[in-house]
Design a protein around this motif. Structure first.
Motif, PDB file in Angstrom:
ATOM      1  N   SER A 112      -9.511  12.194  -5.462  1.00  0.00           N
ATOM      2  CA  SER A 112     -10.582  12.548  -4.531  1.00  0.00           C
ATOM      3  C   SER A 112     -10.224  12.190  -3.094  1.00  0.00           C
ATOM      4  CB  SER A 112     -11.895  11.860  -4.929  1.00  0.00           C
ATOM      5  OG  SER A 112     -11.744  10.448  -4.918  1.00  0.00           O
ATOM      6  N   THR A 113      -9.769  10.963  -2.827  1.00  0.00           N
ATOM      7  CA  THR A 113      -9.504  10.535  -1.451  1.00  0.00           C
ATOM      8  C   THR A 113      -8.012  10.354  -1.210  1.00  0.00           C
ATOM      9  OG1 THR A 113      -9.657   8.167  -1.965  1.00  0.00           O
ATOM     10  CG2 THR A 113     -11.701   9.312  -1.410  1.00  0.00           C
ATOM     11  N   THR A 114      -7.598  10.618   0.023  1.00  0.00           N
ATOM     12  CA  THR A 114      -6.186  10.491   0.406  1.00  0.00           C
ATOM     13  C   THR A 114      -6.106  10.059   1.856  1.00  0.00           C
ATOM     14  OG1 THR A 114      -5.652  12.353  -1.049  1.00  0.00           O
ATOM     15  CG2 THR A 114      -3.954  11.676   0.502  1.00  0.00           C
ATOM     16  N   HIS A 115      -5.123   9.221   2.158  1.00  0.00           N
ATOM     17  CA  HIS A 115      -4.950   8.822   3.550  1.00  0.00           C
ATOM     18  C   HIS A 115      -4.074   9.813   4.315  1.00  0.00           C
ATOM     19  CE1 HIS A 115      -5.126   6.253   6.980  1.00  0.00           C
ATOM     20  NE2 HIS A 115      -3.815   6.281   7.089  1.00  0.00           N
ATOM     21  N   ASN A 174      -6.301   7.798  -4.037  1.00  0.00           N
ATOM     22  CA  ASN A 174      -6.975   6.969  -5.033  1.00  0.00           C
ATOM     23  C   ASN A 174      -6.369   7.135  -6.419  1.00  0.00           C
ATOM     24  OD1 ASN A 174      -8.080   9.647  -5.321  1.00  0.00           O
ATOM     25  ND2 ASN A 174      -9.701   8.754  -6.592  1.00  0.00           N
ATOM     26  N   VAL A 175      -5.219   7.792  -6.494  1.00  0.00           N
ATOM     27  CA  VAL A 175      -4.487   7.938  -7.750  1.00  0.00           C
ATOM     28  C   VAL A 175      -3.056   7.472  -7.526  1.00  0.00           C
ATOM     29  CG1 VAL A 175      -5.901   9.833  -8.635  1.00  0.00           C
ATOM     30  CG2 VAL A 175      -3.938  10.345  -7.162  1.00  0.00           C
ATOM     31  N   GLY A 176      -2.340   7.240  -8.617  1.00  0.00           N
ATOM     32  CA  GLY A 176      -0.936   6.871  -8.509  1.00  0.00           C
ATOM     33  C   GLY A 176      -0.695   5.560  -7.790  1.00  0.00           C
ATOM     34  N   ASN A 177      -1.639   4.621  -7.923  1.00  0.00           N
ATOM     35  CA  ASN A 177      -1.476   3.296  -7.312  1.00  0.00           C
ATOM     36  C   ASN A 177      -1.379   3.367  -5.797  1.00  0.00           C
ATOM     37  OD1 ASN A 177      -1.261   0.474  -7.580  1.00  0.00           O
ATOM     38  ND2 ASN A 177       0.976   0.548  -7.534  1.00  0.00           N
ATOM     39  N   GLY A 178      -1.880   4.470  -5.215  1.00  0.00           N
ATOM     40  CA  GLY A 178      -1.798   4.618  -3.768  1.00  0.00           C
ATOM     41  C   GLY A 178      -0.404   4.920  -3.273  1.00  0.00           C
ATOM     42  N   GLY A 179       0.496   5.274  -4.192  1.00  0.00           N
ATOM     43  CA  GLY A 179       1.892   5.521  -3.821  1.00  0.00           C
ATOM     44  C   GLY A 179       2.113   6.923  -3.293  1.00  0.00           C
ATOM     45  N   THR A 188       5.177   5.455  -7.547  1.00  0.00           N
ATOM     46  CA  THR A 188       3.878   4.786  -7.598  1.00  0.00           C
ATOM     47  C   THR A 188       4.019   3.275  -7.756  1.00  0.00           C
ATOM     48  OG1 THR A 188       3.733   5.189  -9.993  1.00  0.00           O
ATOM     49  CG2 THR A 188       2.761   6.841  -8.522  1.00  0.00           C
ATOM     50  N   GLN A 189       5.118   2.697  -7.290  1.00  0.00           N
ATOM     51  CA  GLN A 189       5.325   1.255  -7.438  1.00  0.00           C
ATOM     52  C   GLN A 189       4.371   0.447  -6.559  1.00  0.00           C
ATOM     53  OE1 GLN A 189       9.389  -0.016  -7.070  1.00  0.00           O
ATOM     54  NE2 GLN A 189      10.172   1.689  -8.278  1.00  0.00           N
ATOM     55  N   MET A 190       3.977   1.005  -5.418  1.00  0.00           N
ATOM     56  CA  MET A 190       3.099   0.287  -4.499  1.00  0.00           C
ATOM     57  C   MET A 190       2.485   1.282  -3.528  1.00  0.00           C
ATOM     58  SD  MET A 190       5.924  -1.585  -2.026  1.00  0.00           S
ATOM     59  CE  MET A 190       6.826  -2.209  -3.446  1.00  0.00           C
ATOM     60  N   TYR A 191       1.612   0.766  -2.674  1.00  0.00           N
ATOM     61  CA  TYR A 191       0.924   1.604  -1.691  1.00  0.00           C
ATOM     62  C   TYR A 191       1.905   2.173  -0.663  1.00  0.00           C
ATOM     63  CZ  TYR A 191      -2.192   2.827   2.172  1.00  0.00           C
ATOM     64  OH  TYR A 191      -2.845   3.486   3.187  1.00  0.00           O
ATOM     65  N   VAL A 192       1.747   3.442  -0.363  1.00  0.00           N
ATOM     66  CA  VAL A 192       2.523   4.115   0.685  1.00  0.00           C
ATOM     67  C   VAL A 192       1.532   4.616   1.735  1.00  0.00           C
ATOM     68  CG1 VAL A 192       4.063   6.029   1.247  1.00  0.00           C
ATOM     69  CG2 VAL A 192       4.340   4.789  -0.919  1.00  0.00           C
ATOM     70  N   HIS A 193       1.682   4.109   2.953  1.00  0.00           N
ATOM     71  CA  HIS A 193       0.760   4.505   4.018  1.00  0.00           C
ATOM     72  C   HIS A 193       1.120   5.864   4.596  1.00  0.00           C
ATOM     73  CE1 HIS A 193      -2.413   3.497   6.851  1.00  0.00           C
ATOM     74  NE2 HIS A 193      -1.683   4.070   7.794  1.00  0.00           N
ATOM     75  N   ASP A 194       2.415   6.115   4.740  1.00  0.00           N
ATOM     76  CA  ASP A 194       2.887   7.393   5.270  1.00  0.00           C
ATOM     77  C   ASP A 194       4.363   7.509   4.928  1.00  0.00           C
ATOM     78  OD1 ASP A 194       2.896   9.823   6.507  1.00  0.00           O
ATOM     79  OD2 ASP A 194       2.250   9.107   8.466  1.00  0.00           O
ATOM     80  N   ALA A 195       4.923   8.692   5.104  1.00  0.00           N
ATOM     81  CA  ALA A 195       6.320   8.905   4.723  1.00  0.00           C
ATOM     82  C   ALA A 195       6.857  10.157   5.391  1.00  0.00           C
ATOM     83  CB  ALA A 195       6.449   9.030   3.201  1.00  0.00           C
TER      84      ALA A 195
END
Length: 762
Positions: free
Chosen positions: A179-182, A199-204, A223-230
Motif C-alpha cells: 500500500s505505502t512506498t517512500h 510496507n512490504v519486503g522489510n522496507g527493502g 529485503t535484508q534491511m530498509y532502503v531509503h532510495d537507490a
C-alpha cells in the motif's frame, strides 16, 4: 525522496489540515515511518500566486538569489487543481515527438506540465492521489508510476496521449499487501522498476515485474534491511558486465542503524547478491545516492549529518565504485552552505543538487573528487539553515538543457543554466600544495588545467609567489596532457604564499584558489628540523591519563595484539607505545567504551616555530548507530588552561598513520601541551587507538646568502662552483634559476651567476 524515518512517533504540527493529520496517523499506524517530525515541525504555509513567466513584466523572478542559473517560469502550488499545501518530488518525460514535460509531486497527487517552451509552461492535468507530504514518480515506456507514503499502492498513469494534453490514471494498483512506498526506482536500460521503503519486503528494494505494465507485480528483490532510495543500472565492463547493479542508501532500524551504502547484484531478483557495504565518516542517515556519468564514483547524500551537527556545511560523500565489489570511500565536497542536502543527479560532468533551503546547486565535476560550484538558484528566499524547507528535487535530463526544481512551499521552478556553457578553466592539483619549501628552492608541484567552452592560453599558466623579498612569477612547465609543473626558486626564510593563475582565450583570468592572492596557499620555509623533545614511550616522560570511559583507558606498554582492532606492534619498532585497553583478557574482546579517555603531554617548549609530529593508530569502523566517535588532537599554549582542536580522525580502519602540525613562532610558548582524546559514545562501535613516535622539532632556516656557492668547499667560490652552475643550468635545475623570469633558464641567469660569483661570499 523525503526525510528519513524516525524511531519516535510522528509529532505533527500541521495547522488547519485535520484530514491530512488523520491520513498521516493512519500511514504511521500501517508501518510507514517516513512522515518525519522534522519536516512536519519545519512546515511553512505555501506561497501562493500566479504563474510567473520570464518577460511578463512582473518582477517576482528577481526575488531569488542566483548565479549562473536563470528563472524561466514558476508555477505556485495553488495553480494545480486539488488544493495542495506542499510539493515534493519531481521527474521529467520527453514524448516520442520530442516535447518536454515536467511531473510535479504534490500533496494530493501529481501535476503534469508541458515545458517545451520553458517560458510559457502549460498545466495539462493533475492526477489525484492520497494525501501525503511524500510522493515519488518514475517513467518506464509510456507509463508514469507514482507512489506515496499515503497509500494507494502504485498509481499507473498513461502518457501515450500527453501531446494531446491527456494523461490518464489507468488504476491505483495494490497487490500482495502493498500500500505505502517512500520511493520508486527505475532502471530505463533494463526497463525494470523497484519499490524502496515500502510496507512490504522489510522496507527493502522490491522488484516489480512489468509483464503487464499496468499491473506491476512484486517479484523478489533485496529485503535484508530498509532502503531509503537507490540507483539501479546495467553495469558495463569487467566481471559484472551486463549485470543489473543497485546502489542502495540503506540501514537497519528504518535506516538509522548501520546506515551506509550497499551495492547489490540484482540480476536475479529471486536471489540478489550483496557485493559490498560502505560506511563513511560522520554518518547519520544515508538518504540518496547517484553515480557519476562515467559510473566511477557514487555521490551520496546524508540527510541528518547537518541537522545533527556532525558536519558544519552541506557535505556530499564520494565513493569510488569503479569496482562495485571493492568500493572505497575517497572523500567529501561541500557547497559551503549550512543547508541540508536532499537529492542529487548527474549529467555529463555536472552535478545538480537540490539542497532544501539553499536551493539548486550546480557543480562542475571535471575533477570528480573536488567538484566546484558553478551556479545556483535559491528557491527559498531568506537565511540558509539545516531545516526542511525549500528545494526537494531536480530533474536535469531534458535534451533542451532546461532544468526543473520542485519546491515544498513554492511549487515548480523551470530554469535555464547558462553556467553550463560559460567559459572557464578548472584546476586539478596533482597532490597537495607543498606545506614546506627549502630556502634554496627545488620544491615542485604540478597542476592540471581543463578548459570548458574556451581554450587555455598555455603561456599564461604561472605560479605567483610572495616571500619577504616581494612577489614574482614562475612559468609552468608543460608536462603534456594539460598538466603544468612548477619548481620553487630560492626564497627568504619565514613563510611563502602562492597561487596559480591562467588565462582563457575568451579573455578571462582564472586562479587557484579562486580567491587568488586573498586565499593563497602558504608554506613554511625550512632547511632542517632540530629535535626539541622526542618520546618513543619506552620510559615515562611525564604523560598523564584522565578518563570518563567505562573501559579502554590509555595505557603505556608493548601492544599485546588482543584483537578487535588493536595494533600488533608499536609504530616505530622501539617496542612500547600508548594504546587503549592494551589487554588480551576475554579473548581480546575489549576496547574504549561509554566515554572518552585523554592522554596529555608534559610541558613542551614550543618557542621559535616548531613542528609537532606523531604516529597514531585508530580503528573506528561503524557497526551501527550514529558514529559520533573520534580521535581528537588538541593543542594548548597556556599549560592546559585552554585547548584548540588541531586534528580530528574518524571512521578509520585499523592502521598506524603519520601526521604533523606546525606551531608558528608567533604562537610560541614554553608552556605548551598536546593531548589525544579518543571516544566511544556508540556502544555498537569498536574503537581502539594508539600514539607513538611523538616529536617536537624546531624549524631551522638557513637562508641562501651566497647563490653562487653551489659546490664544496662551501664558503669558497672556485671552479667547482662554476661547473656546478653549468650542470644545473643545462639540467634546468632550480639552483641555476637565479633571475627572472623564473622557471626559464637564459642569459639573465648566467649574468646573475657571474655577478654573484664576482661579489664573493659574505
Amino acid at each position: 525522496m523525503g526525510a528519513p524515518r524516525t524511531r519516535a512517533g510522528v509529532v505533527a504540527r500541521v495547522s488547519g489540515r485535520v484530514a491530512m493529520v488523520a491520513g498521516l496517523a493512519a500511514a504511521v499506524g500501517a508501518g510507514a515511518h517516513d512522515e518525519d517530525w522534522r519536516k512536519l515541525g519545519d512546515r511553512l504555509a505555501p506561497v501562493e500566486g500566479e504563474i510567473w513567466r520570464l518577460g511578463d513584466g512582473v518582477t517576482r523572478g528577481s526575488g531569488f538569489d542566483s548565479q549562473g542559473v536563470v528563472l524561466l517560469s514558476q508555477i505556485p502550488l495553488n495553480q494545480f487543481a486539488g488544493g495542495h499545501t506542499s510539493g515534493n518530488d519531481c521527474w521529467g518525460y520527453t514524448s516520442p515527438s520530442g516535447r518536454e514535460y515536467a511531473i510535479m509531486g504534490l500533496e494530493r497527487g501529481f501535476g503534469f506540465v508541458e515545458i517545451t517552451d520553458p517560458v510559457n509552461p502549460v498545466i495539462l492535468t493533475t492526477i489525484p492521489g492520497p494525501a501525503s507530504l511524500w510522493h515519488d514518480v518514475k517513467v518506464i515506456g509510456q507509463y508514469a508510476y507514482g507512489v506515496s507514503e499515503g497509500g494507494s499502492g502504485i498509481q499507473v498513469m498513461d502518457l501515450s496521449q500527453i501531446d494531446s494534453g491527456v494523461v490518464t490514471l489507468v488504476r491505483n494498483w495494490a497487490a500482495s499487501g502493498h500500500s505505502t512506498t517512500h520511493n520508486i526506482v527505475s532502471n530505463p536500460e533494463a526497463g525494470t522498476l523497484y519499490l524502496a521503503g515500502a510496507n512490504v519486503g522489510n522496507g527493502g528494494l522490491v522488484r516489480l515485474s512489468l509483464t503487464d505494465p499496468t499491473r506491476p507485480a512484486i517479484s523478489g528483490g533485496w529485503t535484508q534491511m530498509y532502503v531509503h532510495d537507490a540507483q539501479v543500472v546495467t553495469w558495463q565492463g569487467g566481471a559484472l558486465d551486463g549485470r543489473e547493479i543497485g546502489f542502495l542508501a540503506s540501514g537497519l532500524d528504518g535506516g538509522f542503524t548501520q546506515t551506509g551504502l550497499r551495492i547489490v547484484d540484482l540480476t536475479n531478483p529471486a536471489s540478489p547478491v550483496t557485493l559490498a557495504t560502505v560506511f563513511y565518516p560522520s554518518a547519520a542517515y544515508s538518504h540518496q545516492v547517484w553515480l557519476s556519468s562515467d559510473r566511477r564514483y557514487a555521490y551520496l547524500n546524508d540527510e541528518l549529518d547537518e541537522p545533527n551537527g556532525l558536519v558544519g556545511t552541506t557535505t556530499t560523500r564520494v565513493i569510488d565504485v569503479s569496482d562495485p565489489a571493492n568500493p572505497q570511500f575517497v572523500g567529501t565536497f561541500s557547497s559551503g552552505r549550512p543547508a541540508v542536502d536532499h537529492n542529487l543527479y548527474t549529467r555529463d560532468n555536472f552535478i545538480f543538487q537540490a539542497n532544501y533551503r539553499s536551493g539548486l546547486r550546480v557543480f562542475d565535476a571535471a575533477d570528480p573528487l573536488n567538484p566546484i560550484e558553478i551556479g545556483f538558484f535559491d528557491t527559498f528566499p531568506g537565511s540558509d539553515s539545516p531545516s526542511f524547507n525549500g528545494a526537494w528535487s531536480s530533474y536535469p535530463y531534458f535534451e533542451s538543457g532546461t532544468v526543473i526544481v520542485s519546491d515544498i512551499e513554492r511549487g515548480l521552478f523551470v530554469l535555464g543554466v547558462p553556467a553550463l556553457t560559460e567559459p572557464r578553466l578548472i584546476f586539478q592539483p596533482v597532490g597537495n600544495p607543498p606545506a614546506t619549501v627549502d630556502p634554496a628552492g627545488g620544491a615542485t608541484w604540478s597542476v592540471g588545467v581543463v578548459a570548458r567552452n574556451t581554450d587555455l592560453v598555455a603561456s599564461s599558466v604561472e605560479l605567483v609567489l610572495t616571500d619577504a623579498n616581494g612577489t614574482r612569477t614562475i612559468p609552468g612547465a608543460d608536462q603534456g596532457g594539460g598538466v603544468y609543473a612548477f619548481t620553487f626558486p630560492s626564497v627568504a626564510c619565514g613563510q611563502v604564499s602562492f597561487y596559480i593563475t591562467a588565462d582563457a582565450t575568451s579573455g578571462q583570468a582564472f586562479t587557484l584558489p579562486a580567491a587568488g592572492a586573498a586565499g593563497a596557499f602558504e608554506a613554511a620555509v625550512i632547511s632542517e628540523l632540530e629535535t626539541v623533545f622526542a618520546d618513543n614511550f619506552q620510559t615515562n616522560l611525564g604523560w598523564t591519563v584522565t578518563s570518563t570511559a567505562a573501559d579502554g583507558q590509555w595505557t603505556r606498554g608493548v601492544p599485546v595484539n588482543g584483537g578487535r582492532g588493536d595494533p600488533a606492534t608499536d609504530a616505530d619498532g622501539s617496542g612500547a607505545c600508548y594504546v587503549t585497553d592494551n589487554s588480551a583478557a576475554n579473548g581480546g574482546n575489549s576496547d574504549v567504551d561509554d566515554g572518552a579517555t585523554t592522554l596529555t603531554s608534559p610541558l613542551l617548549d614550543l618557542t621559535g616555530g616548531v613542528r609537532v609530529s606523531y604516529s597514531y593508530w585508530l580503528n573506528d569502523v561503524p557497526s551501527g548507530g550514529l558514529n559520533n566517535d573520534a580521535l581528537v588532537v588538541e593543542l594548548s599554549l597556556n599549560g592546559g588552561g585552554s585547548w584548540t582542536e588541531v586534528r580530528r580522525y574518524e571512521s578509520a580502519a585499523a592502521a598506524w598513520r603519520d601526521d604533523a602540525f606546525d606551531v608558528p613562532a608567533s604562537q610560541g610558548t614554553a608552556n605548551g601541551r598536546v593531548r589525544f582524546t579518543v571516544s566511544d559514545f556508540d556502544p555498537q562501535n569498536v574503537v581502539e587507538a594508539g600514539v607513538d613516535a611523538f616529536e617536537v622539532s624546531r624549524v631551522v632556516c638557513n637562508e641562501v646568502t651566497c647563490p653562487a656557492d653551489l659546490a664544496e668547499p662551501f664558503g669558497v667560490l672556485d671552479l667547482a662552483d662554476i661547473q656546478a652552475f653549468v650542470s644545473a643550468f643545462l639540467g634546468s635545475d632550480s639552483a641555476a634559476d637565479l633571475a627572472a623570469p623564473f622557471g626559464v633558464f637564459d642569459l639573465a641567469d648566467l649574468g646573475a651567476f657571474v655577478t654573484a660569483f664576482a661579489a664573493g661570499c659574505p
